[in-house]
Write a protein that holds these residues in place. Structure first.
Motif, mmCIF file in Angstrom:
data_model
loop_
_atom_site.group_PDB
_atom_site.id
_atom_site.type_symbol
_atom_site.label_atom_id
_atom_site.label_comp_id
_atom_site.label_asym_id
_atom_site.label_seq_id
_atom_site.Cartn_x
_atom_site.Cartn_y
_atom_site.Cartn_z
ATOM 1 N N TYR A 169 -26.881 88.173 40.842
ATOM 2 C CA TYR A 169 -27.431 87.615 42.068
ATOM 3 C C TYR A 169 -26.366 86.973 42.935
ATOM 4 C CZ TYR A 169 -32.153 88.316 40.342
ATOM 5 O OH TYR A 169 -33.320 88.881 39.900
ATOM 6 N N SER A 170 -26.755 86.727 44.169
ATOM 7 C CA SER A 170 -25.909 85.966 45.069
ATOM 8 C C SER A 170 -26.350 84.492 44.954
ATOM 9 C CB SER A 170 -26.118 86.600 46.435
ATOM 10 O OG SER A 170 -25.807 85.752 47.446
ATOM 11 N N LEU A 171 -25.811 83.608 45.745
ATOM 12 C CA LEU A 171 -26.198 82.199 45.658
ATOM 13 C C LEU A 171 -26.691 81.722 47.015
ATOM 14 C CD1 LEU A 171 -23.128 80.703 43.721
ATOM 15 C CD2 LEU A 171 -25.458 80.901 42.835
ATOM 16 N N GLU A 192 -15.163 85.215 37.464
ATOM 17 C CA GLU A 192 -14.453 85.570 38.680
ATOM 18 C C GLU A 192 -13.028 85.963 38.332
ATOM 19 O OE1 GLU A 192 -16.738 84.974 40.913
ATOM 20 O OE2 GLU A 192 -15.717 85.250 42.825
ATOM 21 N N GLU A 204 -19.945 72.933 39.072
ATOM 22 C CA GLU A 204 -18.758 73.755 38.805
ATOM 23 C C GLU A 204 -18.076 74.055 40.126
ATOM 24 O OE1 GLU A 204 -20.248 77.270 36.941
ATOM 25 O OE2 GLU A 204 -21.457 76.107 35.529
ATOM 26 N N LEU A 205 -16.836 74.427 40.045
ATOM 27 C CA LEU A 205 -16.166 74.842 41.277
ATOM 28 C C LEU A 205 -16.549 76.279 41.584
ATOM 29 C CD1 LEU A 205 -12.698 73.178 40.823
ATOM 30 C CD2 LEU A 205 -14.516 72.562 42.412
ATOM 31 N N LYS A 206 -16.540 76.600 42.855
ATOM 32 C CA LYS A 206 -16.837 77.980 43.258
ATOM 33 C C LYS A 206 -15.509 78.684 43.509
ATOM 34 C CE LYS A 206 -19.988 80.533 46.282
ATOM 35 N NZ LYS A 206 -19.099 81.499 46.908
ATOM 36 N N TYR A 207 -15.171 79.552 42.584
ATOM 37 C CA TYR A 207 -13.879 80.238 42.647
ATOM 38 C C TYR A 207 -13.965 81.407 43.605
ATOM 39 C CZ TYR A 207 -13.974 77.406 38.596
ATOM 40 O OH TYR A 207 -14.153 76.321 37.776
ATOM 41 N N TYR A 263 -17.981 81.640 33.846
ATOM 42 C CA TYR A 263 -18.875 80.504 34.079
ATOM 43 C C TYR A 263 -20.344 80.755 33.779
ATOM 44 C CZ TYR A 263 -18.764 83.120 38.470
ATOM 45 O OH TYR A 263 -18.768 84.110 39.398
ATOM 46 N N LYS A 310 -25.837 73.861 39.273
ATOM 47 C CA LYS A 310 -26.818 74.619 38.489
ATOM 48 C C LYS A 310 -27.711 73.657 37.718
ATOM 49 C CE LYS A 310 -23.487 78.342 37.973
ATOM 50 N NZ LYS A 310 -22.440 78.948 37.137
ATOM 51 N N ARG A 315 -19.344 93.507 40.627
ATOM 52 C CA ARG A 315 -20.682 93.136 41.061
ATOM 53 C C ARG A 315 -21.351 94.258 41.848
ATOM 54 N NH1 ARG A 315 -22.446 87.852 44.494
ATOM 55 N NH2 ARG A 315 -23.207 89.065 46.241
ATOM 56 N N SER A 321 -16.134 88.947 41.697
ATOM 57 C CA SER A 321 -16.990 88.659 40.537
ATOM 58 C C SER A 321 -16.979 89.829 39.565
ATOM 59 C CB SER A 321 -18.413 88.291 40.927
ATOM 60 O OG SER A 321 -18.755 88.812 42.145
ATOM 61 N N VAL A 324 -20.582 74.956 42.877
ATOM 62 C CA VAL A 324 -21.860 75.576 42.511
ATOM 63 C C VAL A 324 -22.604 74.589 41.633
ATOM 64 C CG1 VAL A 324 -23.028 77.541 41.461
ATOM 65 C CG2 VAL A 324 -20.805 77.863 42.590
ATOM 66 N N LYS A 339 -20.655 74.785 50.199
ATOM 67 C CA LYS A 339 -19.341 75.269 50.651
ATOM 68 C C LYS A 339 -18.476 74.113 51.172
ATOM 69 C CE LYS A 339 -19.743 79.897 50.417
ATOM 70 N NZ LYS A 339 -20.011 80.953 51.343
HETATM 71 P P1 AMP Z 1 -21.845 84.386 47.581
HETATM 72 O O1 AMP Z 1 -20.991 85.618 47.380
HETATM 73 O O2 AMP Z 1 -21.331 83.470 48.635
HETATM 74 O O3 AMP Z 1 -23.296 84.690 47.617
HETATM 75 O O4 AMP Z 1 -21.617 83.540 46.258
HETATM 76 C C1 AMP Z 1 -21.996 84.033 45.014
HETATM 77 C C2 AMP Z 1 -20.778 84.325 44.233
HETATM 78 O O5 AMP Z 1 -20.040 83.157 43.938
HETATM 79 C C3 AMP Z 1 -21.098 84.881 42.885
HETATM 80 O O6 AMP Z 1 -21.307 86.257 42.939
HETATM 81 C C4 AMP Z 1 -19.852 84.560 42.103
HETATM 82 O O7 AMP Z 1 -18.987 85.676 42.161
HETATM 83 C C5 AMP Z 1 -19.181 83.437 42.871
HETATM 84 N N1 AMP Z 1 -18.918 82.243 42.049
HETATM 85 C C6 AMP Z 1 -17.719 81.599 42.037
HETATM 86 N N2 AMP Z 1 -17.750 80.551 41.208
HETATM 87 C C7 AMP Z 1 -18.973 80.508 40.661
HETATM 88 C C8 AMP Z 1 -19.596 79.656 39.697
HETATM 89 N N3 AMP Z 1 -18.960 78.596 39.157
HETATM 90 N N4 AMP Z 1 -20.871 79.920 39.356
HETATM 91 C C9 AMP Z 1 -21.523 80.984 39.902
HETATM 92 N N5 AMP Z 1 -20.988 81.829 40.817
HETATM 93 C C10 AMP Z 1 -19.732 81.599 41.197
#
Ligand code: AMP
Ligand code: ZN
Length: 663
Positions: A79-81, A169, A110-113, A221, A284, A133, A117, A282, A308
């Motif tokens: 999924y996306s976020l 990631e 968590e940090l969003k790297y 993660y 959760k 992905r 993916s 991120v 963000k």
């Molecule tokens: P977005 O592409 O903006 O919808 O963001 C979703 C993507 O964030 C996911 O597909 C992951 O590849 C990435 N991501 C990076 N860090 C994390 C994390 N700690 N937990 C979940 N997703 C993450």
């Protein structure tokens, strides 16, 4: 201990060292010792192919080539976020959650790297598959490439479940990215625009040994699938770490949205110290039971939310687009901006990369544009403020003629860059090539700088690097700002460059894709420039680390008559165009001029040792049999098609012992 046990023990040892180094960042042996052990394992595996293991540490160097990546359907959708931008957004989210689940809610932060993916599947503790992905439902099978990433465990430790997926990631740390770009620039190629795209591009390279060379890292993660006997997200991170995965340590538990915001504020600053790019946090829901109850919307989990970081951004005016011509003729469009302060520096210029980028942004002179600086050091233009656009403006037309020499530009199929093909007559290309030739890692000519080169070209005193060697003191002295002393230094520096070893001269010639490392490989293998000039494409490709792209570029370079003449002149002037006599003396030349093909499994030496013996004795190793082959050294189980071909062409087939007698 029998051979099989010996192999297994070495594999286990290497795996542990690999883990210590790449996951824990705490090596317990030196690189040299590690390499020695790896070589030992490689030799044993070569001699005993029956103990092949697709997850052996020796396979980290890659080598397998994938023409088309298979599509694989994700067992669990990726999924996306959902995104949030304020405390209010987060509080709204919490309210929605609390309507759907009972009890207290706590969060894992968590940090969003910012990378590519990836979903990894493990079965019985071994990496089975790695899939990108894609569209979230299905992605590409990039297992061969992912296996070369040292922090991805090929075998797990501890009490891992029999089968599961783990997500994370693939990132390219800043340092490695900067190094790759330096090498690209030195080899006359365009630098990559950013780490994220380079990381995802790396996963789709056809030749996995290319991926192996990139300093990629894999941060995990999320465990996907049923609960695996684990109760919380935070606990699952700990478990994954125990099984051998690289799980970042920055994650924290938060009991309220206020605590979540503390984490966000902390990392909004501190992320600048991290080795790789992050673009947010991120959040959760920690309890996996609650996660299950919350489930998913059509595109994202209800139990997770991205927050963000704000990239620092300013608006400024784009005054003019100019075009630079590099030493290989590559054209780079540059945005000249109204100077503006951004993250502590004044920004005046930003690269626009290529024609596609200009079209994508629909950027025009006079526009107000947004300039951003994320974690990256280089500012980039991310968009246009269309509300401020002059209604009379028209789309930018990319130049069709070289801005420096007026030659029509060309663009090769599949390449993003335009080129000026006038290599001989285009001033920045002429100057650029000589500047490259004299640069520190090439001929390192003391007393001669880039500006003087430009001046010498402008005054018509030199047109190429060979001309340097006939420059006279009297010609130089009248030049602007040139004292007698500096003229002497210059002439002396040029003369001294005749002692620079062959490999650096080869690099200095400025053959596209021939950077420092490639030049070393070629020099070591062929020993003389003439041997390189005469080598066929097939032959070049058989050299360790030389791919088709490089081989073709080398041939293209030497097919040009003018280049051949330059080489002859350099030879006449005494520039090193072969390995020095001293170095050669250390190598025997019993097999000079002979080409060998090695096939099958050997008893006394491994296949790699055999190849090395051939090269150390002056012979050449080729991968396929042709009329140029002198001998085929055949071990047990020689390939039937090779046997047939050798017989057809009447090429001598010799045994391992015959060969050892030869030398
Ligand atoms: P977005 O592409 O903006 O919808 O963001 C979703 C993507 O964030 C996911 O597909 C992951 O590849 C990435 N991501 C990076 N860090 C994390 C994390 N700690 N937990 C979940 N997703 C993450
Ligand atoms: Zn030109």
């Amino acid at each position: 201990m029998n051979i099989e046990e010996q192999i297994n023990q070495l594999r286990e040892e290497l795996r542990q060292h690999n883990y210590n180094y790449y996951v824990l960042d705490a090596a317990t042996i030196s690189d040299y010792e590690f390499d020695m052990k790896l070589k030992e394992l490689q030799a044993l595996e070569d001699k005993n192919p029956q103990f092949y293991d697709p997850n052996s540490p020796t396979l980290r160097v890659g080598g397998e080539v994938t023409k088309n990546f298979n599509t694989v359907v994700h067992e669990q959708r990726m999924y996306s976020l959902d995104n949030s931008y304020s405390k209010e957004d987060l509080l709204d989210w919490e309210t929605r959650i609390k309507k759907l689940v009972d009890g207290d809610v706590s969060y894992t932060c968590e940090l969003k790297y910012d990378g590519a993916s990836i979903s990894l599947t493990y079965e019985n503790g071994e990496l089975l598959r790695a899939v990108t992905r894609g569209d979230g439902i299905q992605g590409d099978d990039v297992t061969t490439n992912v296996k070369t990433i040292r922090s991805v465990p090929l075998k797990l430790k501890g009490d891992y479940p029999p089968k599961f997926d783990i997500r994370g990631e693939i990132v390219l740390p800043y340092e490695g990215f900067a190094k790759m770009n330096q090498e690209r620039i030195a080899a006359g190629e365009e630098p990559y625009a950013n780490p994220r795209n380079t990381a995802s591009g790396s996963l789709k390279l056809q030749d996995s040994s290319e991926t192996a060379k990139r300093p990629l890292d894999c941060l995990l993660y999320n465990l996907a699938g049923d609960r695996l006997g684990i109760d919380s997200q935070f606990e699952s991170l700990g478990k994954a770490r125990e099984w051998g995965f690289k799980v970042p340590e920055e994650s924290r538990l938060a009991n309220s949205i206020d605590e979540v915001l503390d984490f966000v504020n902390l990392w909004d600053e501190k992320r600048r110290d991290l080795p790789y790019e992050t673009d947010g946090v991120v959040i959760k829901v920690n309890n996996l039971q609650q996660q299950e109850e919350l489930g998913f919307t059509s595109k994202a989990p209800r139990w997770a939310m991205a927050y963000k970081f704000k990239a620092e951004q300013v608006a400024t005016k784009l005054n003019k687009i100019t075009y630079q011509v590099g030493r290989t003729g590559a054209i780079t469009p540059v945005a000249n901006l109204e100077p503006v302060q951004l993250a502590g520096t004044t920004v005046k210029r930003a690269s626009l990369h290529n024609a596609d980028q200009i079209a994508k942004l629909d950027i025009r002179e006079g526009d107000t544009v947004f300039v951003e600086k994320g974690g990256e050091i280089i500012p980039k233009i991310v968009g246009v403020d269309f509300t401020k656009r002059d209604p009379n403006s028209t789309p930018t037309e990319y130049i069709t003629l070289c801005p420096e020499c007026g030659t029509p530009l060309i663009r090769k199929e599949g390449e993003a860059q335009h080129y000026c093909p006038n290599t001989e007559g285009c001033p920045p290309q002429i100057v650029g090539r000589i500047q490259h030739y004299i640069s520190r890692k090439a001929l390192d000519i003391e007393g001669l700088g880039g500006e003087t080169v430009a001046l010498l070209v402008k005054e018509g005193l030199i047109k190429n690097y060979a001309d340097l060697y006939v420059l006279k003191r009297e010609q130089v002295i009248p030049l602007e700002r040139m004292a007698e002393k500096s003229a002497d230094n210059l002439i002396e520096g040029i003369a001294k460059s005749k002692e620079i070893p062959f490999e650096r001269v080869l690099f200095g010639l400025g053959i596209r894709y021939v950077g420092e490392t490639v030049a070393k490989k070629l020099a070591k293998h062929y020993k003389t420039i003439n041997a390189i000039i005469e080598a066929s494409e097939e032959d070049l490709v058989s050299v360790d680390e030389i791919g088709v792209k490089i081989a073709q570029s080398v041939q293209e370079f030497f097919n040009i008559e003018a280049n051949k003449q330059l080489i002859h002149r350099l030879q006449d002037y005494g520039v090193q165009l072969q390995i020095s006599a001293e170095k050669l003396a250390n190598q025997k030349d019993t097999l000079n001029g002979q080409t060998f093909v090695v096939s099958g499994v050997f008893e006394k030496v491994s296949r790699n040792e055999l190849k090395k013996l051939i090269e150390d004795n002056g012979g050449k190793v080729s991968s396929s049999i042709s009329s140029k082959t002198s001998y085929v050294v055949a071990g047990e189980n020689m390939g039937p098609s090779k046997l047939e071909k050798a017989n057809k062409l009447g090429i001598a087939i010799i045994s391992e012992d015959d060969f050892l007698n030869l030398i």
